[in-house]
Design a protein around this motif. Structure first.
Motif, mmCIF file in Angstrom:
data_model
loop_
_atom_site.group_PDB
_atom_site.id
_atom_site.type_symbol
_atom_site.label_atom_id
_atom_site.label_comp_id
_atom_site.label_asym_id
_atom_site.label_seq_id
_atom_site.Cartn_x
_atom_site.Cartn_y
_atom_site.Cartn_z
ATOM 1 N N SER A 224 41.905 37.285 41.208
ATOM 2 C CA SER A 224 41.717 36.769 39.846
ATOM 3 C C SER A 224 41.676 37.876 38.798
ATOM 4 O O SER A 224 41.611 37.590 37.599
ATOM 5 C CB SER A 224 40.415 35.965 39.767
ATOM 6 O OG SER A 224 39.280 36.823 39.848
ATOM 7 N N ARG A 276 37.085 35.145 38.589
ATOM 8 C CA ARG A 276 36.342 34.157 39.365
ATOM 9 C C ARG A 276 35.627 34.802 40.548
ATOM 10 O O ARG A 276 35.976 35.901 40.972
ATOM 11 C CB ARG A 276 37.289 33.055 39.874
ATOM 12 C CG ARG A 276 37.937 32.250 38.739
ATOM 13 C CD ARG A 276 38.830 31.141 39.264
ATOM 14 N NE ARG A 276 39.374 30.355 38.175
ATOM 15 C CZ ARG A 276 38.763 29.326 37.595
ATOM 16 N NH1 ARG A 276 37.560 28.947 38.039
ATOM 17 N NH2 ARG A 276 39.309 28.672 36.612
ATOM 18 N N ALA A 282 33.980 30.335 37.797
ATOM 19 C CA ALA A 282 34.610 31.125 36.734
ATOM 20 C C ALA A 282 33.573 31.872 35.908
ATOM 21 O O ALA A 282 32.414 31.449 35.797
ATOM 22 C CB ALA A 282 35.428 30.213 35.825
#
Length: 295
Positions: A224, A276, A282
């Protein structure tokens, strides 16, 4: 110092026996052996310290009532994602058979008994823990407690809603009476957030060749990071840099610029909400900080 949980709770149990051996143990300890072993309080370790989910709405008197089905429980909404602990405190001593003791280490385990169902975000979460007969080295209120350590990976996603419930027929008092199984407790894991950075926000005189690190409160999904962590100077586009997760600490991001930063320049590091944790939680909000290199 506390060498191990069981060294303390074994000592605590001995103290309870010695102190109450010559009188009624209920009068000496405040325990209540009448009826089933009911829950008096649940204490969950939050990001900012120990925060209690007392069943008694009035926390001022510090004497919580028995937890019963449907009774409101004060919510805890900032439980730290990693290494959190919960104590389920009972009004009387439990059957110690709920705990297995390792003959080599002396450590206890309630994994076999599996007295609770723990779910976060609707998914089962692995846990272990031990039985603490006295609880006098823990948080208020003291008392016989099952201590739960949700340390097992993968754990719970940040910002996940969790539920802890007693499994029917798994918890008994010392006389064999089962604990009520219709009581459940809710709490929420803290959202993913930045805890610290290196250099610190506003730092000056920073070595241009020093690595840049950002530590979050949970394990980071390395996939991420692409495009979601940037370093920019006063002018111009983001500088080229490798962004990775620290090998021996998956909560820390390491930014390694392709070239040394300029001397006497101010740089801004930005972490976008696309970052994340490893379970999909998140980042709660974008985060940025600036620092200035040495002249």
């Amino acid at each position: 110092m506390r060498d191990s949980p069981n060294q303390w709770h074994r000592a605590g149990a001995l103290l309870v026996i010695v102190a109450s051996g010559c009188t009624d143990p209920d009068l000496a300890s405040g325990l209540d052996t009448a009826g089933p072993p009911t829950v008096s309080a649940v204490i969950v370790t939050g990001e900012t310290g120990n925060e209690a989910t007392y069943c008694n709405p009035d926390r001022g008197n510090r004497t919580p009532n028995v937890c019963v089905a449907g009774q409101p429980v004060e919510p805890v909404t900032d439980v730290r994602p990693l290494n959190w602990t919960a104590r389920v405190v009972f009004k009387e001593l439990l059957d110690p058979a709920i705990e297995d003791i390792d003959s080599t280490t002396g450590e206890g385990s309630i994994a076999r008994a599996h007295p609770f169902t723990l779910t976060c975000g609707g998914a089962a979460v692995a846990y272990d823990g031990f039985y603490d007969p006295s609880g006098n080295h823990e948080t208020t209120p003291v008392g016989p407690a099952l201590v739960i350590h949700a340390h097992t990976q993968p754990g719970a996603a940040t910002a996940a809603a969790c539920r802890l419930a007693i499994n029917p027929g798994t918890v008994h008092d010392k006389d064999g009476a089962p604990a009520p199984s219709d009581v459940a407790f809710a709490f929420t894991i803290a959202p993913l957030q930045v805890r610290s950075s290196g250099p610190a926000a506003g730092a000056t005189g920073v070595d241009p060749a020093a690595p840049i690190t950002i530590t979050l409160n949970s394990r980071i999904d390395a996939a991420s990071l692409a495009g979601n962590v940037t370093v920019t100077g006063t002018t111009g586009p983001a500088i080229a840099a490798a962004v990775t997760v620290l090998a021996n600490d998956p909560t820390t991001i390491v930014i390694d610029p392709a070239a040394a930063l300029a001397h006497g320049a101010t740089y801004t590091v930005a972490v976008n909400a696309g970052v994340r944790d490893t379970l999909g939680g998140a980042l709660a909000a974008p985060h940025s900080f600036a620092f200035t290199t040495a002249p």
